[in-house]
Design a protein around this motif. Structure first.
Motif, mmCIF file in Angstrom:
data_model
loop_
_atom_site.group_PDB
_atom_site.id
_atom_site.type_symbol
_atom_site.label_atom_id
_atom_site.label_comp_id
_atom_site.label_asym_id
_atom_site.label_seq_id
_atom_site.Cartn_x
_atom_site.Cartn_y
_atom_site.Cartn_z
ATOM 1 N N TYR A 156 0.836 -1.208 0.000
ATOM 2 C CA TYR A 156 0.000 0.000 0.000
ATOM 3 C C TYR A 156 0.869 1.256 0.000
ATOM 4 C CZ TYR A 156 -3.226 3.603 1.590
ATOM 5 O OH TYR A 156 -3.946 4.766 1.699
ATOM 6 N N ALA A 157 1.908 1.250 0.845
ATOM 7 C CA ALA A 157 2.820 2.401 0.933
ATOM 8 C C ALA A 157 3.546 2.617 -0.396
ATOM 9 C CB ALA A 157 3.823 2.204 2.065
ATOM 10 N N LEU A 158 3.951 1.507 -1.047
ATOM 11 C CA LEU A 158 4.624 1.623 -2.346
ATOM 12 C C LEU A 158 3.682 2.176 -3.414
ATOM 13 C CD1 LEU A 158 6.807 -1.615 -2.492
ATOM 14 C CD2 LEU A 158 7.611 0.742 -2.471
ATOM 15 N N LYS A 159 2.432 1.703 -3.415
ATOM 16 C CA LYS A 159 1.451 2.209 -4.384
ATOM 17 C C LYS A 159 1.219 3.702 -4.171
ATOM 18 C CE LYS A 159 -1.147 -1.974 -5.418
ATOM 19 N NZ LYS A 159 -2.429 -2.683 -5.302
ATOM 20 N N LYS A 160 1.117 4.087 -2.922
ATOM 21 C CA LYS A 160 0.909 5.493 -2.596
ATOM 22 C C LYS A 160 2.115 6.325 -3.055
ATOM 23 C CE LYS A 160 -0.683 8.164 1.367
ATOM 24 N NZ LYS A 160 -0.956 8.153 2.787
ATOM 25 N N LEU A 161 3.309 5.828 -2.819
ATOM 26 C CA LEU A 161 4.530 6.501 -3.229
ATOM 27 C C LEU A 161 4.628 6.574 -4.754
ATOM 28 C CD1 LEU A 161 7.166 7.817 -2.308
ATOM 29 C CD2 LEU A 161 8.186 5.545 -2.251
ATOM 30 N N ASN A 162 4.277 5.467 -5.422
ATOM 31 C CA ASN A 162 4.290 5.438 -6.883
ATOM 32 C C ASN A 162 3.336 6.482 -7.463
ATOM 33 O OD1 ASN A 162 6.174 3.752 -7.985
ATOM 34 N ND2 ASN A 162 4.841 1.949 -8.016
ATOM 35 N N LYS A 163 2.150 6.578 -6.873
ATOM 36 C CA LYS A 163 1.156 7.553 -7.320
ATOM 37 C C LYS A 163 1.718 8.967 -7.178
ATOM 38 C CE LYS A 163 -3.704 6.893 -7.040
ATOM 39 N NZ LYS A 163 -4.872 6.689 -6.207
#
Length: 177
Positions: A156-163
């Motif tokens: 979730y944190a990676l997806k948020k960072l990617n976004k």
């Protein structure tokens, strides 16, 4: 006896039998095998004893004075704190219905009388091994659930960072910095 992958030596057993000579015989036999023993002469005493300290396994006489073995077993199985303790009935089932009732009230196994030393040792060891393996499996499953939760949080944190990085990259490409 065959070596097991798990050691059950040192496990605590509770023997519930209203015949002192049976308690003495079983206690002597099981202590020699490295088990810790507790004893009760009545069903009511057994239930109190179990509440004090949980045994790893219970050997329970089917026919007791006062509270029957069936009633003791049903009470222990109904209690969330004691429901996972394997219970082995000891007695002579007089009818097939007795055997069915033994398992219907939640017992793990039964030993017929007259008691045979090898049978007692094998059945006790088998039930303790199953319980220990179930406990190990439950601990490993809990650890895996924690690992999965940690990975989901990281994902979730990676997806948020990617976004966030995608938005920043789009802004940079448009020259709006």
């Amino acid at each position: 006896m065959n070596e097991n992958l798990v050691s059950v030596t040192g496990s605590t057993l509770l023997i519930i039998d209203d015949r002192p000579h049976n308690l003495l015989f079983l206690s002597t036999l099981l202590i020699k095998q490295g088990y810790k023993l507790r004893k009760a002469l009545t069903g009511a005493a057994a239930i109190k004893t179990v509440q004090t300290k949980l045994p790893d396994l219970i050997l329970l006489k089917m026919h007791l004075r006062g509270m029957s073995g069936y009633e003791v077993c049903a009470a222990l199985v109904a209690n969330p704190a004691t429901c996972s303790i394997p219970i082995i009935f000891m007695d002579v089932p007089t009818q097939f219905d007795d055997v069915v009732k033994i398992f219907a009230v939640g017992a793990a196994d039964y030993i017929t009388e007259p008691i045979k030393v090898e049978e007692v040792l094998v059945r006790v060891n088998y039930q303790l091994t199953i319980k220990k393996l179930q406990t190990q499996l439950a601990k490993k499953n809990a650890k895996l659930r924690q690992e999965i939760l940690g990975r989901k949080r990281a994902e979730y944190a990676l997806k948020k960072l990617n976004k966030s990085l995608s938005r920043s990259s789009a802004i940079l490409q448009r020259g709006q910095v």
